[in-house]
Write a protein that holds these residues in place. Structure first.
Motif, mmCIF file in Angstrom:
data_model
loop_
_atom_site.group_PDB
_atom_site.id
_atom_site.type_symbol
_atom_site.label_atom_id
_atom_site.label_comp_id
_atom_site.label_asym_id
_atom_site.label_seq_id
_atom_site.Cartn_x
_atom_site.Cartn_y
_atom_site.Cartn_z
ATOM 1 N N GLU A 122 3.224 -5.433 -5.918
ATOM 2 C CA GLU A 122 3.199 -6.633 -6.882
ATOM 3 C C GLU A 122 3.360 -7.305 -5.182
ATOM 4 O O GLU A 122 2.243 -8.275 -5.581
ATOM 5 N N ASP A 123 2.559 -6.675 -4.122
ATOM 6 C CA ASP A 123 2.733 -7.364 -2.947
ATOM 7 C C ASP A 123 1.379 -7.042 -2.264
ATOM 8 O O ASP A 123 0.616 -8.205 -1.831
ATOM 9 N N TYR A 124 0.857 -6.004 -2.997
ATOM 10 C CA TYR A 124 -0.574 -6.121 -2.622
ATOM 11 C C TYR A 124 -1.603 -5.450 -3.231
ATOM 12 O O TYR A 124 -3.145 -6.200 -3.453
ATOM 13 N N VAL A 125 -1.435 -5.017 -4.536
ATOM 14 C CA VAL A 125 -2.429 -4.380 -5.759
ATOM 15 C C VAL A 125 -2.639 -5.935 -7.190
ATOM 16 O O VAL A 125 -3.431 -6.242 -7.269
ATOM 17 N N LEU A 126 -1.318 -6.726 -7.351
ATOM 18 C CA LEU A 126 -1.576 -7.255 -7.999
ATOM 19 C C LEU A 126 -2.830 -8.877 -8.027
ATOM 20 O O LEU A 126 -3.448 -8.697 -8.330
ATOM 21 N N PRO A 127 -3.156 -8.960 -6.436
ATOM 22 C CA PRO A 127 -3.759 -9.829 -6.370
ATOM 23 C C PRO A 127 -5.272 -9.071 -6.221
ATOM 24 O O PRO A 127 -6.002 -9.778 -6.593
ATOM 25 N N LEU A 128 -5.115 -7.878 -6.285
ATOM 26 C CA LEU A 128 -6.554 -7.350 -6.540
ATOM 27 C C LEU A 128 -7.143 -6.826 -7.710
ATOM 28 O O LEU A 128 -7.865 -7.493 -7.830
ATOM 29 N N ILE A 129 -5.916 -6.772 -8.575
ATOM 30 C CA ILE A 129 -6.298 -6.996 -9.716
ATOM 31 C C ILE A 129 -6.650 -7.896 -10.735
ATOM 32 O O ILE A 129 -7.483 -7.622 -11.188
#
Length: 231
Positions: free
Chosen positions: A139-146
């Motif tokens: 949630e903190d780091y991967v969702l923005p990349l998605i």
């Protein structure tokens, strides 16, 4: 390459799944310790619920492994690769613990005594720890990349693969598990992907099925929400 869904749509859906997994796994130790010694009927009920939630987790992660991580590795800057590989290692650790948990639950289900109960808890505790760590990191780091690098079509493929791997008769209940604390936008996004002729029926049926299950499993139609469990 940017997502073609409305801003935040994909990550809302992911957070809805994560919230449901945290809630159901977080409530599991209390359910297990609450089974009286020798109560095989109750043990079977709790074990069945744990198996369903574990199946949801497994197929959710498998779909990510196939449809999300390879695209991120191809499209993101090279310095993102350690983050992606870290999530993959989390998946491997969770899967490894899942095998041990399946074996421990099968033994406890057949013979619900303190020894077998403690064996289940001894695996469940580290699994919950790494699961919470993993979901939080995503949630903190991967969702923005998605949001930046995964298209709506790729996202929908992942969601469809995860759903197709589940028993068809369980899908309305699984939807209810997700909807219980789901962001209204995420719920609408999910319902919007269903066939139009089934949408209204499932929107009413799914929450009722989860409430029925929760009453049987937890003794209440409104079990404690994910916010009650530390991340």
């Amino acid at each position: 390459m940017t997502a073609t869904k409305a801003p935040g749509a994909m990550t809302r859906e992911m957070r809805m799944v994560h919230t449901a997994l945290r809630r159901e796994f977080g409530l599991m130790p209390k359910l297990i310790t609450g089974v009286a010694e020798g109560d095989t009927a109750r043990a079977a009920l709790v074990a069945g619920h744990l198996e369903l939630v574990s199946t949801i987790l497994h197929h959710h992660h498998h779909a990510e492994d196939l449809e999300i991580w390879p695209h991120l590795l191809d499209r993101c800057p090279a310095d993102v690769a350690p983050l992606v590989h870290g999530t993959e290692r989390h998946h491997e650790r969770i899967a490894f613990l899942g095998v041990d948990l399946t074996e421990a639950v099968a033994a406890w289900r057949s013979e619900p005594d303190p020894v077998h109960r403690d064996a289940v808890l001894a695996v469940l505790d580290p699994l919950i720890t790494v699961l919470y760590e993993h979901l939080g990191a995503e949630e903190d780091y991967v969702l923005p990349l998605i949001e930046q690098h995964i298209t709506a079509a790729e996202w929908n493929t992942m969601a469809a693969q995860a759903a197709a791997a589940l028993p068809a008769e369980k899908l309305p209940l699984v939807l209810g598990i997700m909807m219980y604390e789901g962001d209204p936008g995420a719920v609408q996004d999910t319902l919007g992907n269903l066939p139009a002729e089934a949408r209204d029926t499932l929107a009413e049926l799914a929450p009722r099925l989860y409430a029925d299950l929760a009453e049987t499993i937890h003794g209440t139609r409104t079990p404690p929400k994910e916010s009650a469990h530390a991340r």
